[in-house]
Design an enzyme around this catalytic site. Sequence first.
Site, PDB file in Angstrom:
ATOM      1  N   ASN A 158       1.213  -1.449   0.081  1.00 17.76           N
ATOM      2  CA  ASN A 158       0.094  -0.085   0.305  1.00 17.76           C
ATOM      3  C   ASN A 158       1.066   0.999  -0.189  1.00 17.76           C
ATOM      4  O   ASN A 158       0.726   2.338  -0.161  1.00 17.76           O
ATOM      5  CB  ASN A 158      -0.944  -0.095   1.559  1.00 17.76           C
ATOM      6  CG  ASN A 158      -0.436  -0.253   2.605  1.00 17.76           C
ATOM      7  OD1 ASN A 158       0.636  -0.779   2.422  1.00 17.76           O
ATOM      8  ND2 ASN A 158      -1.896   0.274   3.291  1.00 17.76           N
ATOM      9  N   GLU A 257       4.354  -3.500  12.552  1.00 13.71           N
ATOM     10  CA  GLU A 257       3.098  -2.450  12.231  1.00 13.71           C
ATOM     11  C   GLU A 257       2.026  -3.173  11.959  1.00 13.71           C
ATOM     12  O   GLU A 257       2.023  -3.802  10.530  1.00 13.71           O
ATOM     13  CB  GLU A 257       3.755  -1.622  10.954  1.00 13.71           C
ATOM     14  CG  GLU A 257       4.724  -1.094  11.526  1.00 13.71           C
ATOM     15  CD  GLU A 257       4.414   0.597  13.403  1.00 13.71           C
ATOM     16  OE1 GLU A 257       3.489   0.604  13.151  1.00 13.71           O
ATOM     17  OE2 GLU A 257       5.516   0.625  13.657  1.00 13.71           O
TER      18      GLU A 257
HETATM   19  C1  SIN Z   1       1.236   6.291   6.568  1.00 15.51           C
HETATM   20  O1  SIN Z   1       2.167   5.403   6.946  1.00 15.51           O
HETATM   21  O2  SIN Z   1       1.179   7.063   6.808  1.00 15.51           O
HETATM   22  C2  SIN Z   1       0.508   4.886   6.193  1.00 15.51           C
HETATM   23  C3  SIN Z   1       1.221   3.720   6.335  1.00 15.51           C
HETATM   24  C4  SIN Z   1       0.436   2.803   6.723  1.00 15.51           C
HETATM   25  O3  SIN Z   1      -1.045   2.026   5.831  1.00 15.51           O
HETATM   26  O4  SIN Z   1       0.465   1.458   7.274  1.00 15.51           O
END
Ligand code: SIN
Length: 486
Positions: A158, A257
């Site tokens: 993503n 994460e």
């Molecule tokens: C982000 O870093 O803003 C989002 C990252 C994610 O969707 O884990």
Amino acid sequence: MFHASIAPLLQPFCHWQDGAWRATTGLSFPVTNPADGSLLATVADQGGPEAEAAIARAHAALPAWQAKSAKERAALLRRWFELILEHQDALALLMTLEQGKPLAEARGEVAYGASYVEWFAEETKRLYGDIIPAASGDRRLLTIKQGIGVVAAITPWNFPNAMITRKVAPALGAGCCIVVKPSDETPLSALALVTLARQAGIPDDVFQMVTGQNAAAIGDLFCGDPRVRKLTFTGSTPVGKRLMAQSANTVKKMGLELGGNAPFIIFDDADLDMALKGLMLAKFRNAGQTCICANRILVQAGIYETVVERLVAAVAGLNVAPGTEAGATIGPLINDKAVAKVETLVADALAKGATLLAGGERHSAGELFFQPTVLANIQREMAIFDHEIFGPVAAVMRFESEAEAIALANDTPFGLAAYFYSQNMSRIWRVAERLEYGMVGINEGGISSEVAPFGGVKESGVGREGSKYGLEEFTEIKYLCLGGLG
Ligand code: SIN
């Protein structure tokens, strides 16, 4: 266009043939454009043996990399940062083609990814230890922070650029060598980052990439190898749990994460202009495919009808189109499985009494496009309350009291990001402290920044990325006790 501007970034790994980039050697797998299904490239399909060889090379490269001064490592990171920005347009185009997000968002992600490299180039020089007052006069006590060793990283599709830089830059800065397995949906952005790292002078074996479709084989190898001292992963909670269990045997440091289920709470006393602006960002960025996207929109009864009406109007202004088209704001989802999941969640909500106010089905722009959707009257028993949507669907639920909003928000095993809007300072402190989340946006829908700690609690993960804490995650503290001082 694809061929010419991308060429310098992919040439170390692929060559142009018959209208696509082709892996130079061995077995390969296809990389396609989610906007139209066309073949972009074929990329080396590596597995356990290649991962093992990469770890061996990283392990051998460790002493020389650790021997460099922080200033020397910082200079190499700094050069990498500059090169990423110099190639911002080409990197953004590559990302839009393989991942789908609109070009403007892709450009933003390249800058966001680069910001981690710049930040850790600076922070590396400040990896301070401590002098600790000793309990007796014949001793001096101190701590130093040292790079943990070889790191293995598994990164998602993503954010094909930023999720790599925010792991690689602190690892390299701390004096670690790192092997990355990027998502097989988006390996081209990952390989392009390696090309630029090489150009910056970062040694080949210090930062390596293993591309492949057999994620399980590569993951098993990473988890089981005792030379890998840290595993860092961004992705789903089920996979994170598996990696954690598999790593138990070698007692690795973990950085996870994982999934989210972000509540976005709008209280009666909120500034509604601000709330709607934040909601559109937190919900529809990357077509709803971020771990911190607003998943459950909780709106207090007194303003519920107004918020829903304004949300429907704002959603009508979104432009669903291939990310390369001017003005596109919502691109395709990543694959058919992702679209099918969104369809299932919407169907379940409607079957259990939700009200469809916009969208609700695939979009005519292409097979993987989904209409921006608004569902009102969401209830606790609907699957959409418990599952990460990862698509452009706004699910709105009504609540009466502050206590009810907090209880609903915390009623999930996840704890990544939460958002709330209020103009009442007492409420702001009360709610911020009671939300069981690693990150809380207060009157703000865009919270990501290289200077702030990104990460979750509960089943959303362990550890933090970015900020001063992000560097420490790649270090071990060593305590030195100097005795016999007389
Ligand atoms: C982000 O870093 O803003 C989002 C990252 C994610 O969707 O884990």
